[in-house]
Design a protein around this motif. Structure first.
Motif, PDB file in Angstrom:
ATOM      1  N   ASN A 157       0.822  -1.213   0.000  1.00 16.83           N
ATOM      2  CA  ASN A 157       0.000   0.000   0.000  1.00 16.83           C
ATOM      3  C   ASN A 157       0.852   1.257   0.000  1.00 16.83           C
ATOM      4  N   VAL A 158       1.743   1.338  -0.966  1.00 14.56           N
ATOM      5  CA  VAL A 158       2.650   2.482  -1.061  1.00 14.56           C
ATOM      6  C   VAL A 158       2.528   3.103  -2.448  1.00 14.56           C
ATOM      7  N   ARG A 159       2.950   4.345  -2.549  1.00 17.81           N
ATOM      8  CA  ARG A 159       2.869   5.028  -3.846  1.00 17.81           C
ATOM      9  C   ARG A 159       3.847   4.430  -4.840  1.00 17.81           C
ATOM     10  N   ASN A 160       5.057   4.160  -4.375  1.00 20.55           N
ATOM     11  CA  ASN A 160       6.104   3.634  -5.255  1.00 20.55           C
ATOM     12  C   ASN A 160       6.241   2.133  -5.014  1.00 20.55           C
ATOM     13  N   LEU A 161       5.510   1.355  -5.798  1.00 15.59           N
ATOM     14  CA  LEU A 161       5.508  -0.092  -5.609  1.00 15.59           C
ATOM     15  C   LEU A 161       6.853  -0.708  -5.977  1.00 15.59           C
ATOM     16  N   ARG A 195      -4.851  -3.144  -7.220  1.00  9.62           N
ATOM     17  CA  ARG A 195      -3.549  -3.164  -6.578  1.00  9.62           C
ATOM     18  C   ARG A 195      -3.024  -4.591  -6.456  1.00  9.62           C
ATOM     19  N   GLU A 233      -1.476  -5.333  -9.695  1.00  7.07           N
ATOM     20  CA  GLU A 233      -0.219  -4.594  -9.811  1.00  7.07           C
ATOM     21  C   GLU A 233       0.890  -5.241  -8.978  1.00  7.07           C
ATOM     22  N   ARG A 273      -4.212   1.541   3.266  1.00  7.36           N
ATOM     23  CA  ARG A 273      -5.025   2.532   2.571  1.00  7.36           C
ATOM     24  C   ARG A 273      -6.218   1.822   1.948  1.00  7.36           C
TER      25      ARG A 273
END
Length: 627
Positions: free
Chosen positions: A472-476, A504, A507, A543
């Motif tokens: 759950n991070v912006r930069n996977l 997600r 992703e 998130r």
């Protein structure tokens, strides 16, 4: 003209100085010692003069921590040049014409390894070394290096920077062996090959144990041997540390150090001019040792035989089919009946393992180790114990690991742990002696039968290590890189934080395609809109999509909320089962009924898929993907 210190060492044993910090501390000074070079020059000079008067032939500048990394603790990282130049001038002003002044550079990583890259350390080292060399010191003293990789790199830099003599000292926790398991004799041999002119050891060990370590060290071929033992084990009285060692003890051991081939003999923590004078008197009539027969060669660590037959690793179930783990937090109170009813229900539903957090959200619960042992005794479902870096120092962690292994609790999930400031006791201390990666490495070191300090554990441990993964991070991509570093440290598989977004999950599957270790994707059923908002806004690493929060907000009562949470979880499971063989169900607030329903849903979905696959295979059209 004064001869070179190396020429002197060929002819006689030289005496170094003792601790700078110990004397300053005894004067009531407890602050950044390096800053005293500009604010209290006279006090620093008096320490140097005391050692010279006691008989020291070699003194060192008050610059052990005068590098940008260590000075940053005090907001003084811009003062590197000023502090080092001042220290060199003070030491030179205190020296006699025949006294050698060496610029001291201390190890940065230390015994308690910090998460500092060698590139950062070498930049800091280079700045300090250049300052000292330009200030006209007679040589460099690299001391208190527990991390041999660090010493190796900085010694290379130092040798390139100057042709003046270099002293290189390692430090040990256990006599004769470094933290990485390298015997002292091999370490000193490598330092000599890298260009050190004087090699040896300092700190941590007193004379007795340092002599033990040196018995396994032959005389160097080109370099000279040095030793700077501690004064003693410190005593703690009235809020201060004290070292209490009789001078006669040091005078006696001076002879023993000479007999092991030491030609530069000084002191470290706890030593004062009294001990240095005793060393001076002890070697007064002695010639340097010219030949040495090694009397105690430190053998390589040979871990004892282990005839036990540890269980099959839990994560290997993903190699042959679907695997479901369930997290069920232990109680915050002493009533365990509800918890164990949950364990039985989860076991009956068909979960492959039950996991227990280590005081989740930094709030005290019944020890997961105690509960795991009871589960192992009363049930057939295997327990998996979470282990944080937060609650135990390095001593406690090692004791805990040995206890876990003895209890037969070999499946671990290593996590950093939420900081105490978010829990029930925000004033409690968050320890963090180790990072999660360092803890993984330590667990794997235990599996080789070796403790953190290099001590033989007599047999290997049998831990299987899961590591945490936060999707759950912006930069996977960055999160996956961290995942790969954990795998390099020894993680066998990964367990993710709960994911509430089907896209997600896809992703994550794509981003982790090249990661060889299995990943259990986290799914957590929501119980209410308030639960959803709390997770989204207050729990680190979680998130929730706006659509999920909206659906939970539309539920009119508790029953509708639970059903909405289950529907969302099942949709996530549908997507997860297409991409991952491992599913990690997180039980919300002890409500194991929802978790049981999801286990049954996964099992039924898997059963239908396997049945359909068998039918299609019989017809010559096998399925290519999971449901």
């Amino acid at each position: 003209m004064r001869p070179s210190i190396l020429d002197e060492l060929r002819e006689r044993i030289l005496i170094g100085d003792g601790a700078m910090g110990t004397l300053l501390y005894s004067y009531g000074i407890d602050r950044c010692f390096e800053e005293l070079n500009v604010s209290h020059e006279d006090e620093v000079r008096h320490v140097h003069e005391a050692y010279v008067n006691a008989g020291a032939d070699v003194i060192q500048t008050n610059t052990y921590g005068a590098n940008a990394i260590k000075l940053a603790r005090y907001g003084l990282e811009k003062e590197v040049v000023r502090f080092n130049q001042a220290a060199a001038e003070i030491a030179k002003s205190a020296a006699r014409p025949e006294t050698y002044v060496f610029g001291t550079i201390g190890g940065i990583r230390g015994f308690r390894q910090q998460s500092l890259e060698l590139s950062e350390i070498t930049r800091s080292f280079q700045e300090q070394a250049d300052c000292l060399i330009e200030s006209g010191v007679d040589g460099l003293l690299l001391e208190t290096y527990y991390d041999f990789d660090e010493l190796r790199e900085v010694l290379k830099l130092a040798r390139k920077a100057t042709d003046r003599p270099i002293i290189a000292h390692v430090s040990m926790q256990e006599p004769g062996i470094l933290l990485n398991g390298l015997p002292l004799s091999d370490a000193l041999k490598e330092l000599e090959a890298l260009g050190a002119d004087i090699v040896g050891t300092n700190c941590r060990l007193g004379p007795f144990h340092m002599i033990q370590a040196l018995r396994g060290v032959p005389l160097p071929k080109r370099a000279f041997l040095s030793a700077y033992p501690n004064g003693s084990l410190p005593a703690y009285r009235d809020g201060k540390l004290y070292y209490e060692t009789e001078p006669a003890y040091f005078r006696k051991y001076a002879v023993d150090f000479r007999n092991e081939g030491v030609r530069l003999l000084g002191g470290c923590c706890g030593t004062t001019p009294v001990q240095i004078e005793a060393f001076k008197k002890g070697i007064a009539e002695l010639e340097p040792l010219q030949a040495k027969k090694v009397s105690k060669k430190i053998p390589p660590i040979v871990v004892g035989r282990d005839d036990s037959h540890p269980e099959t690793p839990l994560y290997e179930k993903t190699a042959n089919g679907r695997s479901v783990f369930v997290e069920l937090d232990t109680p915050r109170h002493l009533s365990t009946a509800h918890f164990f009813r949950g364990v039985r229900a989860i076991e009956k539903a068909g979960a492959d393992a039950i996991t227990m957090a280590d005081n989740s959200l930094a709030s005290p619960r019944i020890s997961n180790t105690a509960i795991a042992r009871l589960i192992k005794e009363r049930f057939s479902i295997p327990p998996l114990v979470h282990l944080t870096c937060r609650d135990r120092n390095l001593i406690g962690i090692q004791s805990h690991l040995m206890g876990l292994d003895v209890l037969g609790l070999h499946d671990l999930l290593v996590v950093t742990g939420d900081p105490t400031k978010i829990g029930d006791f925000p004033g409690a201390t968050s320890v963090y002696d180790l990072s999660s990666m360092q803890l993984i490495e330590l667990v794997k070191k235990f599996n080789r039968g070796i403790s953190y300090s290099g001590k033989n554990l007599k047999r290997p441990a049998h831990f299987r290590v899961a590591a945490a993964f936060n999707p759950n991070v912006r930069n996977l991509d960055r999160a996956v890189q961290r995942m790969q570093r954990k795998a390099a440290c020894g993680a066998d598989y990964f367990i993710s934080q709960p994911v509430f977004d089907r896209q997600r999950i896809i992703e994550v599957s794509e981003a982790t395609a090249d990661v060889a270790e299995p990943l259990y994707i986290g799914i957590m059923p929501l119980t209410s809109s308030r639960n959803a908002e709390f997770l989204h806004n207050e729990v680190p690493g979680i998130r929730l999509p706006a659509d999920v929060r909206r659906r939970m907000a539309q539920a009119k009562d508790r029953e509708e909320s639970i059903q909405a949470g289950l529907e969302i979880a099942k949709e996530l499971i549908d997507t997860a089962m297409k991409h991952f063989k491992g599913i990690y169900l997180i039980t919300p607030m002890g409500h194991y009924g929802a978790t049981v329903e999801l286990i049954k849903y996964i099992k039924e979905k898997e059963r239908l898929f396997n049945h359909a696959a068998a039918v299609r295979k019989a017809a010559g059209h096998p399925f290519k993907t999971a449901p």
